[in-house]
Scaffold this motif. Structure first.
Motif, short mmCIF file in Angstrom:
data_model
loop_
_atom_site.label_atom_id
_atom_site.label_comp_id
_atom_site.label_asym_id
_atom_site.label_seq_id
_atom_site.Cartn_x
_atom_site.Cartn_y
_atom_site.Cartn_z
N THR A 193 49.52 50.72 60.29
CA THR A 193 49.87 49.34 60.65
C THR A 193 50.72 48.78 59.51
O THR A 193 50.71 49.29 58.39
CB THR A 193 48.64 48.45 60.85
N GLU A 194 51.45 47.73 59.83
CA GLU A 194 52.31 47.09 58.84
C GLU A 194 51.54 46.65 57.61
O GLU A 194 52.06 46.67 56.51
CB GLU A 194 52.96 45.85 59.47
N TRP A 195 50.30 46.24 57.82
CA TRP A 195 49.53 45.74 56.67
C TRP A 195 49.30 46.87 55.65
O TRP A 195 49.53 46.70 54.47
CB TRP A 195 48.19 45.14 57.12
N PHE A 196 48.85 48.05 56.13
CA PHE A 196 48.56 49.15 55.20
C PHE A 196 49.83 49.74 54.59
O PHE A 196 49.81 50.26 53.49
CB PHE A 196 47.76 50.25 55.92
N CYS A 197 50.91 49.67 55.36
CA CYS A 197 52.15 50.31 54.90
C CYS A 197 52.97 49.39 54.00
O CYS A 197 53.70 49.86 53.13
CB CYS A 197 52.97 50.73 56.11
N PHE A 198 52.84 48.08 54.22
CA PHE A 198 53.70 47.13 53.48
C PHE A 198 52.93 45.99 52.81
O PHE A 198 52.94 45.88 51.59
CB PHE A 198 54.76 46.54 54.42
N ASP A 199 52.25 45.14 53.59
CA ASP A 199 51.62 43.94 53.01
C ASP A 199 50.69 44.28 51.85
O ASP A 199 50.81 43.72 50.77
CB ASP A 199 50.83 43.17 54.08
N ALA A 200 49.77 45.23 52.10
CA ALA A 200 48.79 45.56 51.06
C ALA A 200 49.48 46.19 49.85
O ALA A 200 48.94 46.19 48.75
CB ALA A 200 47.74 46.52 51.62
N LEU A 201 50.67 46.72 50.07
CA LEU A 201 51.41 47.35 48.97
C LEU A 201 52.45 46.37 48.40
O LEU A 201 53.48 46.80 47.86
CB LEU A 201 52.09 48.64 49.48
N ASN A 202 52.15 45.07 48.52
CA ASN A 202 52.96 44.05 47.86
C ASN A 202 54.43 44.05 48.31
O ASN A 202 55.31 43.71 47.56
CB ASN A 202 52.88 44.26 46.33
N ARG A 244 51.52 44.76 63.70
CA ARG A 244 52.00 45.83 64.59
C ARG A 244 51.68 47.23 64.07
O ARG A 244 51.57 47.44 62.85
CB ARG A 244 53.52 45.71 64.75
N TYR A 245 51.56 48.16 64.99
CA TYR A 245 51.44 49.57 64.62
C TYR A 245 52.82 50.14 64.32
O TYR A 245 53.80 49.77 64.97
CB TYR A 245 50.83 50.39 65.76
N ILE A 246 52.88 51.06 63.37
CA ILE A 246 54.13 51.75 63.02
C ILE A 246 53.79 53.22 62.74
O ILE A 246 52.62 53.58 62.71
CB ILE A 246 54.75 51.14 61.74
N LEU A 247 54.81 54.03 62.55
CA LEU A 247 54.56 55.37 62.01
C LEU A 247 54.74 55.23 60.50
O LEU A 247 55.72 54.63 60.05
CB LEU A 247 55.55 56.37 62.58
N ARG A 248 53.82 55.77 59.71
CA ARG A 248 53.89 55.49 58.28
C ARG A 248 55.19 56.03 57.68
O ARG A 248 55.62 57.14 57.99
CB ARG A 248 52.67 56.07 57.54
N SER A 249 55.81 55.22 56.82
CA SER A 249 57.08 55.61 56.22
C SER A 249 56.87 56.21 54.84
O SER A 249 57.80 56.72 54.22
CB SER A 249 58.01 54.41 56.14
N HIS A 250 55.64 56.13 54.34
CA HIS A 250 55.27 56.83 53.10
C HIS A 250 53.76 57.03 53.09
O HIS A 250 53.03 56.38 53.87
CB HIS A 250 55.75 56.08 51.85
N THR A 251 53.27 57.93 52.23
CA THR A 251 51.82 58.18 52.20
C THR A 251 51.10 57.21 51.26
O THR A 251 49.91 57.36 51.03
CB THR A 251 51.49 59.64 51.84
N SER A 252 51.83 56.20 50.75
CA SER A 252 51.17 55.19 49.91
C SER A 252 50.09 54.44 50.70
O SER A 252 49.19 53.83 50.11
CB SER A 252 52.19 54.20 49.37
#
Ligand code: PHE
Length: 346
Positions: free
Chosen positions: A135-144, A176-184
């Motif tokens: 999800t956008e949160w795990f891929c972006f928001d939580a990663l600042n 939203r759901y996404i396909l992860r763009s990195h394993t961070s």
């Protein structure tokens, strides 16, 4: 008539086994069963047989016909077997192993991933995994990563349809759901589950809206590393990377950190490597990935106290490393499954 039939059957019985070629067989068969054949003549003679003898004679003719046809079938089968053997060449022993197909082996990317994992495992890292749909949160928001960061752009990230419901991937809110763009993303999921200190690597598949060419693929693999403890410094980061490149590229390999920017690390660096052991690629700086010290905002988003905890993170492309190690000049070879390529790594 009876004698005639017996003579015909005898003739077929004694001649058929000596016939070797299909043309000879057809010619012989015509002399018996063809329009002017001997057996056909006997059958035609039935009309002159007195009525009361017809049933008995009919039976004899049928019997003779059956015998003759059995010899035909036998002969034809023998001729066909010889023809097939001639086509196939020398006799085949189907129990022998095939001469061309060797045993299977691990894909070069799997081999590289395992080598990398092994290097990190030796110094206390464990492997952590996370979902490929994120999800956008795990891929972006939580990663600042701010809302307007270009990586979030649909140009770079693959979004799932707005109404996608993926039950085994937890969401934070209604993002939203996404396909992860990195394993961070795996950093975040692991920190939310576990208490520090932490030492993990997360290898896995990532997705980007890239156009495929010799060095890009919309779908490739990364390995992320995360270390969280008290008083972690850049010296610790540099030390683990020095250790890693020596393990993979051999003695004398060096690491260079070039200032850069990632939203989730501060400071951030591009990670370059130079080694004397690579033939044509020897002694030049080659970029391997990114790294840096975990940004305090990332710790805040998973509930770690940034005053107490510090850490480093790094990320590298697995394809990149496999290409450097093996001198492969096109990333597409990894996905084509051409045995001529794969067999070189068996
Ligand atoms: N996630 C970054 C990328 O995919 C790499 C990275 C990982 C950079 C960890 C810094 C720290 O480009």
């Amino acid at each position: 008539m009876k004698e005639e039939l017996a003579a015909i059957v005898l003739e077929v019985e004694s001649t058929a086994p000596g016939i070797a070629r299909r043309a000879d067989f057809e010619a012989f068969k015509a002399t018996i069963s063809g329009p002017n054949g001997k057996l056909t003549a006997v059958m035609k003679g039935m009309k002159n047989v007195p009525k009361e003898d017809k049933p008995a004679m009919g039976q004899l003719i049928n019997q003779a016909k059956q015998q003759v046809e059995a010899y035909y079938a036998e002969t034809l089968e023998r001729i066909e077997a010889t023809e097939l053997a001639a086509k196939l060449g020398p006799a085949i022993d189907p129990t022998l192993p095939s001469p061309d197909i060797g045993p299977g082996s691990l894909h070069p990317l799997t081999q590289t991933r395992r080598r990398m994992e092994e290097a990190f495992r030796k110094v206390g890292f464990t492997v952590a995994e996370g979902p490929e749909v994120e999800t956008e949160w795990f891929c972006f928001d939580a990663l600042n990563t701010p809302e307007d960061h270009p990586a979030r752009d649909a140009q770079d990230t693959l979004f799932m349809p707005a109404d996608a419901a993926i039950e085994n991937v937890s969401k934070r809110g209604d993002e939203r759901y996404i396909l992860r763009s990195h394993t961070s993303t795996v950093q975040i999921r692991t920190m939310l589950k576990e208490k520090p200190p932490l030492r993990i690597i997360s290898p896995g598949r990532v997705f980007r809206r890239d156009t495929t060419d010799a060095t890009h693929s919309a779908n490739f693999h990364q390995m992320e590393g995360l270390y969280v403890d008290k008083n972690v410094t850049i010296v610790d980061l540099k030390a683990i990377l020095d250790y890693f490149v020596a393990e993979i590229f051999g003695k004398g390999s060096e690491v260079r950190l070039r200032p850069s920017f990632f939203p989730f690390t501060e400071p951030s660096f591009e990670l370059d490597m130079k080694t004397p052991n690579l033939g044509k690629l020897s002694n030049q700086w080659i970029e391997l990935g990114g790294c840096g010290m975990v940004d305090p905002n990332v710790f805040k988003s998973v509930g770690y106290d940034p005053q107490e905890w510090s850490g480093y993170a790094f990320g590298m492309g697995i394809e990149r490393i496999a290409m450097i190690v093996h001198g492969i000049d096109d990333i597409r070879y990894f996905y084509q499954n051409d045995l001529r390529f794969l067999q070189q790594f068996a």
